[in-house]
Motif scaffolding. Structure first.
Motif: not given
Length: 112
Positions: A33-49
């Motif tokens: 639950p703590h890593a979920g939002p961070w990983t979604r944000q990181a994935w969004k930043k990686i795939t849509r810079p």
């Protein structure tokens, strides 16, 4: 053939890796639950810079003009309007009766 020391080291590394994977799986309900939002944000930043990740010479003209203080036409920010289940993208105000949403992701605009 590997020497006994190399085999012992590789075996120890494999055991440590399996133990770490088992511990991560066993305690997943505590850290996911703590890593979920961070990983979604990181994935969004990686795939849509965004434009902030581009080199300075390749940034859009709008950002460069705003930084340099040049007086030129500034593009209006895009708007996403929802009305009766339909989505409308515009640079004007949303039509009456529609709900304005935040624009998510990259926006490509073409000259008229």
């Amino acid at each position: 053939m590997r020497s006994p020391a190399e085999r012992a080291l590789l075996t120890a590394l494999a055991v440590a890796f399996v133990a770490a994977a088992a511990a991560a799986w066993w305690t997943a309900d505590q850290w996911v639950p703590h890593a979920g939002p961070w990983t979604r944000q990181a994935w969004k930043k990686i795939t849509r810079p965004g434009p902030d990740t581009l080199p300075p010479e390749k940034r859009p003209a709008q950002a460069g003009a705003a930084q340099s203080g040049a007086s030129g036409p500034v593009a209006r920010p895009p708007r996403k309007c929802l009305k009766d289940g339909r989505t409308i993208y515009t640079d004007l105000l949303c039509p009456p009766g529609s709900q304005e949403q935040a624009v998510d992701g990259a926006v490509t605009s073409l000259p008229r």
